[in-house]
Design a protein around this motif. Structure first.
Motif, mmCIF file in Angstrom:
data_model
loop_
_atom_site.group_PDB
_atom_site.id
_atom_site.type_symbol
_atom_site.label_atom_id
_atom_site.label_comp_id
_atom_site.label_asym_id
_atom_site.label_seq_id
_atom_site.Cartn_x
_atom_site.Cartn_y
_atom_site.Cartn_z
ATOM 1 N N THR A 55 0.814 -1.222 0.000
ATOM 2 C CA THR A 55 0.000 0.000 0.000
ATOM 3 C C THR A 55 0.848 1.275 0.000
ATOM 4 O OG1 THR A 55 -0.107 0.100 2.430
ATOM 5 C CG2 THR A 55 -1.804 -1.181 1.319
ATOM 6 N N GLN A 56 0.248 2.353 -0.498
ATOM 7 C CA GLN A 56 0.818 3.697 -0.375
ATOM 8 C C GLN A 56 -0.228 4.572 0.316
ATOM 9 O OE1 GLN A 56 3.862 4.279 -0.895
ATOM 10 N NE2 GLN A 56 4.520 2.673 -2.281
ATOM 11 N N TYR A 57 0.240 5.409 1.245
ATOM 12 C CA TYR A 57 -0.672 6.142 2.142
ATOM 13 C C TYR A 57 -0.035 7.480 2.477
ATOM 14 C CZ TYR A 57 -3.433 6.740 6.562
ATOM 15 O OH TYR A 57 -4.253 7.175 7.590
ATOM 16 N N TYR A 58 -0.850 8.492 2.650
ATOM 17 C CA TYR A 58 -0.324 9.778 3.126
ATOM 18 C C TYR A 58 -1.350 10.419 4.054
ATOM 19 C CZ TYR A 58 -3.474 11.608 -0.467
ATOM 20 O OH TYR A 58 -4.583 11.870 -1.225
ATOM 21 N N GLY A 59 -0.854 11.262 4.966
ATOM 22 C CA GLY A 59 -1.751 11.996 5.847
ATOM 23 C C GLY A 59 -1.072 12.342 7.150
ATOM 24 N N LEU A 60 -1.909 12.689 8.119
ATOM 25 C CA LEU A 60 -1.479 12.902 9.494
ATOM 26 C C LEU A 60 -2.052 11.730 10.280
ATOM 27 C CD1 LEU A 60 -2.647 16.636 9.575
ATOM 28 C CD2 LEU A 60 -0.354 15.811 8.995
ATOM 29 N N ASN A 61 -1.711 11.583 11.542
ATOM 30 C CA ASN A 61 -2.266 10.467 12.292
ATOM 31 C C ASN A 61 -3.779 10.637 12.461
ATOM 32 O OD1 ASN A 61 -2.791 9.375 15.483
ATOM 33 N ND2 ASN A 61 -2.049 7.979 13.920
ATOM 34 N N HIS A 62 -4.523 9.548 12.261
ATOM 35 C CA HIS A 62 -5.995 9.548 12.303
ATOM 36 C C HIS A 62 -6.575 10.515 11.267
ATOM 37 C CE1 HIS A 62 -6.486 7.807 16.667
ATOM 38 N NE2 HIS A 62 -5.881 6.990 15.818
ATOM 39 N N PHE A 63 -5.822 10.742 10.175
ATOM 40 C CA PHE A 63 -6.214 11.782 9.227
ATOM 41 C C PHE A 63 -5.520 11.511 7.889
ATOM 42 C CE2 PHE A 63 -6.953 16.066 7.680
ATOM 43 C CZ PHE A 63 -7.957 16.598 8.471
ATOM 44 N N GLY A 64 -5.777 10.335 7.305
ATOM 45 C CA GLY A 64 -5.014 9.995 6.101
ATOM 46 C C GLY A 64 -5.800 9.192 5.085
ATOM 47 N N TRP A 65 -5.151 8.914 3.953
ATOM 48 C CA TRP A 65 -5.790 8.266 2.809
ATOM 49 C C TRP A 65 -4.838 7.271 2.136
ATOM 50 C CZ3 TRP A 65 -6.056 13.322 4.188
ATOM 51 C CH2 TRP A 65 -7.334 13.907 4.321
ATOM 52 N N TRP A 66 -5.376 6.111 1.737
ATOM 53 C CA TRP A 66 -4.640 5.178 0.873
ATOM 54 C C TRP A 66 -4.885 5.605 -0.571
ATOM 55 C CZ3 TRP A 66 -6.764 3.586 5.448
ATOM 56 C CH2 TRP A 66 -5.951 2.823 6.298
ATOM 57 N N HIS A 67 -3.823 5.696 -1.365
ATOM 58 C CA HIS A 67 -4.020 6.081 -2.759
ATOM 59 C C HIS A 67 -3.540 5.023 -3.746
ATOM 60 C CE1 HIS A 67 0.232 7.645 -3.394
ATOM 61 N NE2 HIS A 67 0.169 7.530 -2.092
ATOM 62 N N LYS A 68 -2.832 4.014 -3.241
ATOM 63 C CA LYS A 68 -2.455 2.875 -4.093
ATOM 64 C C LYS A 68 -2.509 1.618 -3.231
ATOM 65 C CE LYS A 68 0.661 5.471 -7.117
ATOM 66 N NZ LYS A 68 2.063 5.816 -7.364
ATOM 67 N N ILE A 69 -3.149 0.575 -3.754
ATOM 68 C CA ILE A 69 -3.205 -0.701 -3.032
ATOM 69 C C ILE A 69 -3.041 -1.824 -4.056
ATOM 70 C CG2 ILE A 69 -4.509 -2.191 -1.451
ATOM 71 C CD1 ILE A 69 -6.165 0.333 -0.683
ATOM 72 N N TYR A 70 -1.974 -2.606 -3.896
ATOM 73 C CA TYR A 70 -1.705 -3.743 -4.783
ATOM 74 C C TYR A 70 -1.613 -5.009 -3.938
ATOM 75 C CZ TYR A 70 -0.131 0.048 -7.874
ATOM 76 O OH TYR A 70 -0.059 1.191 -8.620
ATOM 77 N N ASP A 71 -1.686 -6.163 -4.581
ATOM 78 C CA ASP A 71 -1.298 -7.391 -3.882
ATOM 79 C C ASP A 71 0.194 -7.606 -4.133
ATOM 80 O OD1 ASP A 71 -0.988 -8.560 -6.413
ATOM 81 O OD2 ASP A 71 -2.860 -9.700 -6.309
ATOM 82 N N ASN A 72 0.739 -8.675 -3.570
ATOM 83 C CA ASN A 72 2.186 -8.890 -3.677
ATOM 84 C C ASN A 72 2.648 -9.243 -5.084
ATOM 85 O OD1 ASN A 72 2.551 -8.236 -1.022
ATOM 86 N ND2 ASN A 72 2.537 -10.354 -0.268
ATOM 87 N N GLU A 73 1.685 -9.560 -5.959
ATOM 88 C CA GLU A 73 2.033 -9.825 -7.372
ATOM 89 C C GLU A 73 1.935 -8.551 -8.213
ATOM 90 O OE1 GLU A 73 -0.020 -12.519 -5.821
ATOM 91 O OE2 GLU A 73 2.054 -13.112 -5.479
ATOM 92 N N GLY A 74 1.525 -7.452 -7.582
ATOM 93 C CA GLY A 74 1.439 -6.188 -8.312
ATOM 94 C C GLY A 74 0.088 -5.913 -8.946
ATOM 95 N N ASN A 75 -0.918 -6.750 -8.644
ATOM 96 C CA ASN A 75 -2.261 -6.500 -9.188
ATOM 97 C C ASN A 75 -2.930 -5.344 -8.443
ATOM 98 O OD1 ASN A 75 -2.326 -8.820 -11.031
ATOM 99 N ND2 ASN A 75 -2.289 -10.028 -9.149
ATOM 100 N N ASP A 76 -3.570 -4.447 -9.173
ATOM 101 C CA ASP A 76 -4.215 -3.276 -8.581
ATOM 102 C C ASP A 76 -5.527 -3.701 -7.900
ATOM 103 O OD1 ASP A 76 -5.173 -0.816 -7.909
ATOM 104 O OD2 ASP A 76 -5.333 -0.031 -9.946
#
Length: 442
Positions: free
Chosen positions: A193-214
């Motif tokens: 996963t890729q995530y950005y934000g502050l604590n208790h204040f964030g968003w995931w913007h990319k989520i793949y499995d370990n094979e790279g599937n979106d």
């Protein structure tokens, strides 16, 4: 094989038994020679510690166990301090929640005025623990998951910038488990996963499995249907109504930006009117916890002490707290594991304050962490984060300077508070309630 010595700061916490049992379960990858509990409330700690002592003797007699209120005894000869303190305990949490609600404002443990009040109590306690650790075990690491993590992390950045402390939170861990469940995976460890934000204040913007599937398309579809409520598994059936509501409300939070997956706590900032409407000012989350978990854990501990055995007790390892061992292993064994930490931004989010304490993925090893760059973030998230990070920075500045003005500004700036007038009324009540805990404000 090296064995580690750990002090759990917050030895009287109701979460401590679950963490102690989890540490025993993880011995094959994180061997322990010594566990110590430390708390400044000796009476409360004694009940938890005596029960854990019986359990450890029966299940891992080779581990040396002790508990104390003496900092020197607690912090001498430790490799890690696992810190989860609650200054003022649940009695003060109740005030954090009920005082804002009196004025029609969100009353929540880490968000809004309640979170600010809790932060003002926590800063001194965490700094004290860091100082004890550095004095008695200068090579140790502190793994801090004390709330409110955002304010605590900003305070450590300002006041102890060179300390060996890693600030971490379990909420993204829990939500990643739910997302893994949504896509039919067994564990969050199978997500990238890729995530950005502050604590208790964030968003995931990319989520793949370990094979790279979106995996984002599937997760987005499920979020649009049920929020996180659709991922409550059979093992989560004990989840209280207040949490069920939070997981379900994530559907509405998600609708604001369907390109990302939000942290559930954003409900308090984006739908404060809904939260207040559905709150009972006479009976808040603090009351639920005191009546249920608090009562249950102390009953179990007293039963173990009375029986002299932990056999057949309902104590369970806190499975989702294995992220704490993941973090300890990453440092102890240089595993280079990817984990979400709360760290100084310094360009990780390129269009955001460099000094902000942001929650982003990092690669963790024996020399600390390396941030993973998240790039530029959208205007919507940036606007929300600029406001919230200012709340956190003003709160810490108010604590350091003893400034009434800055704390009033912090509360006024919170997205949960409708006006400066209401902010001042809440602040004056909070000052009265926190006389024993806050520095004097002028």
């Amino acid at each position: 094989m090296k064995k580690y010595s750990i002090v759990v700061a917050g030895g009287g916490s109701t979460f401590t038994p679950g963490i102690a049992l989890m540490l025993l379960e993880e011995q094959d990858r994180f061997p322990i020679r010594k566990i110590k509990f430390y708390d400044n409330d000796g009476k409360r700690q004694e009940t938890i510690a005596k029960a854990c002592e019986i359990y450890i003797k029966e299940n891992a007699p080779e581990i040396e166990f002790s508990y104390t209120t003496d900092p020197e005894e607690a912090f001498t000869d430790v490799d890690f301090c696992m810190a989860h303190i609650r200054v003022g305990k649940y009695a003060m949490r109740e005030k954090d929640e009920k005082i804002p609600l009196k004025y029609g404002v969100v009353g929540q443990e880490t968000c809004g005025p309640g979170g600010i009040a809790y932060g003002m109590r926590s800063i001194g306690g965490i700094i004290e623990l860091i100082d004890y650790m550095e004095k008695y075990s200068p090579n140790a690491w502190m793994l801090n998951y004390s709330n409110p993590a955002a304010i605590v992390a900003e305070a450590t950045r300002r006041l102890r910038p060179d300390s060996k402390i890693l600030n971490i939170c379990d909420m993204p861990v829990d939500l990643e488990e739910k997302m893994a469940d949504m896509v039919g995976l067994k564990s969050r460890k199978q997500l990238d996963t890729q995530y950005y934000g502050l604590n208790h204040f964030g968003w995931w913007h990319k989520i793949y499995d370990n094979e790279g599937n979106d995996l984002m398309p599937i997760i987005r579809k499920k979020m649009a249907e049920n929020g996180f409520a659709g991922a409550i598994s059979q093992t989560d059936q004990h989840v209280e109504n207040s949490w069920m509501d939070t997981f379900a409300k994530a559907k509405d939070v998600y609708a604001l930006d369907p390109e990302t997956i939000p942290n559930t706590y954003l409900k308090y900032y984006l739908f404060p009117d809904y939260v207040v409407e559905h709150a009972n000012p006479e009976h808040t989350r603090a009351n639920e916890v005191m009546e249920h978990r608090e009562k249950h854990i102390f009953e179990v501990c007293n039963n173990i002490i009375e029986a002299g055995t932990a056999k057949g007790s309902p104590f369970e390892p806190d499975a989702h707290a294995t992220y704490i061992v993941d973090l300890a292993c990453a440092i102890a064994k240089n595993t280079k594991e990817k984990m979400l930490l709360i760290v100084p931004n310094e360009g990780t989010i390129e269009n955001f304050d460099r000094t902000a304490m942001v929650e982003v993925p990092c690669i963790v090893g024996s020399n600390g962490y390396e941030r993973i760059v998240q790039g530029a973030i959208p205007q919507f998230q940036k606007g929300l984060m600029e406001q919230q990070v200012s709340v956190e920075k003003l709160t810490v500045a108010a604590w350091i300077e003893g400034s009434y003005q800055k704390l009033w500004q912090a509360i006024t700036l919170s997205k949960t508070v409708p006006s400066a007038r209401v902010a001042k009324l809440i602040l004056d009540d909070l000052i009265e309630a926190n006389k024993e805990y806050w520095p004097e404000l002028k």
